[in-house]
Design a protein around this motif. Structure first.
Motif, short mmCIF file in Angstrom:
data_model
loop_
_atom_site.label_atom_id
_atom_site.label_comp_id
_atom_site.label_asym_id
_atom_site.label_seq_id
_atom_site.Cartn_x
_atom_site.Cartn_y
_atom_site.Cartn_z
N SER A 96 0.82 -1.22 -0.11
CA SER A 96 -0.05 0.07 -0.18
C SER A 96 0.72 1.39 -0.16
N CYS A 126 0.01 -7.60 -2.41
CA CYS A 126 -0.54 -7.03 -1.26
C CYS A 126 -1.96 -6.31 -1.50
N GLY A 128 -5.77 -4.21 0.37
CA GLY A 128 -6.25 -3.87 1.46
C GLY A 128 -7.08 -2.38 1.33
N GLU A 165 -3.74 -6.37 3.84
CA GLU A 165 -3.23 -5.37 4.74
C GLU A 165 -4.04 -4.25 4.81
N VAL A 167 -5.11 -0.81 5.18
CA VAL A 167 -4.32 0.38 5.18
C VAL A 167 -4.18 1.14 6.45
N TRP A 168 -5.46 1.22 7.07
CA TRP A 168 -5.59 1.96 8.27
C TRP A 168 -4.91 0.94 9.91
N ALA A 169 -4.38 -0.25 9.41
CA ALA A 169 -3.85 -0.90 10.31
C ALA A 169 -2.29 -1.09 10.30
N ILE A 170 -1.73 -0.69 9.02
CA ILE A 170 -0.33 -0.52 9.05
C ILE A 170 0.36 0.54 9.63
N THR A 172 0.07 1.47 12.60
CA THR A 172 -0.76 2.56 13.14
C THR A 172 -0.97 2.05 14.79
N VAL A 175 -4.45 -2.94 15.21
CA VAL A 175 -4.73 -4.24 14.47
C VAL A 175 -6.06 -4.34 14.11
N GLY A 209 -0.40 -5.44 9.27
CA GLY A 209 -0.80 -4.44 9.76
C GLY A 209 -0.64 -4.59 11.47
N SER A 210 0.10 -3.77 11.87
CA SER A 210 0.57 -3.97 13.31
C SER A 210 0.62 -5.17 14.16
#
Ligand code: PGA
Length: 251
Positions: A96, A126, A128, A165, A167-170, A172, A175, A209-210
């Motif tokens: 992403s 990937c 997401g 993945e 995107v809001w979890a990468i 940040t 999870v 993601g996290s």
């Protein structure tokens, strides 16, 4: 039965000396783990050094990106034959951050996937949705399009790995819940099944993601989560080995 994969995406971190030290520590810590695959994806400048460290071990090497042509006037780019030459067996495609900062489109991802496959590199594709897309309720539409367009014209999917993945979890610390991730993983497997039939059952779908050693246990317990693509927590041997140990023996 699908074998698990844990891949560490080091992103734009680590000099050659830092990379080789980290690879050595992971190699030594993972020496007794044999039931899945551990993949390291250092930056381009460290691929050679890490490749030398990994020789004779079961750990595998990945690049974080590549170009879809074999060679030519593409300043700053790196090709599949170059990655093969240096010892890569995997390549991350369509992360992403590539999509967001380098304007990679699904069509570029598709060209890269095809080139990776024809070069005998296993792509980790990937996909997401963003925060906004999830809030709008269009997660499946976005992820479905990324999968369909990314794999357009690909007739066999046996040698592809997919990483979901959000995107809001990468990066940040936010999870996805095991249920949120499982929902999307099952959806991805369903659409792969519609296009490729039974082969979809063998495809490894990783969550990213996290991920940390403290949250991976509940995620990996879900039926369609086959491993993890790890960013931040892959930069310290202890944390990364902790994730591997949480997954090993559980799939
Ligand atoms: P993160 O990154 O683990 O730091 O969230 C994951 C990724 O971008 O692959």
């Amino acid at each position: 039965m699908r074998e698990w994969i844990v891949a560490g995406n080091w992103k734009m971190h680590n000099t050659v000396a830092e990379s080789t030290a980290l690879a050595k520590a992971i190699k030594e810590g993972a020496v007794d783990i044999k039931d899945g695959s551990v993949i390291l994806a250092p930056p381009f400048t460290s691929l050679h050094g890490v490749s030398e460290i990994l020789k004779g071990s079961d750990l595998l090497l990945a690049a974080q990106n590549m170009h879809y042509e074999d060679k030519g006037a593409f300043t700053g780019e790196v090709s599949a034959p170059m990655l093969k030459d240096i010892g890569c067996s995997y390549v991350i495609i369509g992360h992403s951050e590539r999509r967001k900062y380098f304007q990679e489109q699904n069509a570029d991802v598709n060209l890269k996937i095809k080139k990776a496959l024809s070069s005998e590199l296993t792509p980790i594709m990937c996909v997401g949705e963003t925060d906004e897309e999830r809030e709008k309720g269009i997660t499946q539409e976005i992820v479905g399009r990324q999968v369909d367009h990314g794999l357009k014209g690909v007739s066999r999917i046996e040698n592809i790995v997919i990483a979901y993945e959000p995107v809001w979890a990468i990066g940040t610390g936010k999870v996805a819940t095991p249920a949120q991730a499982q929902d999307v993983h099952a959806f991805i497997r369903k659409i792969l099944n519609e296009s490729y039939g039974k082969a979809a059952n063998g495809i490894r779908i990783l969550y990213g993601g996290s991920v940390t050693k403290d949250n991976i246990g509940d995620l990996i317990a879900m039926g369609d989560i086959d491993g993890a693509l790890v960013g931040g927590a892959s930069l310290k041997a202890d944390g990364f080995l902790g994730i591997i140990r949480e997954i090993s023996g559980k799939k």
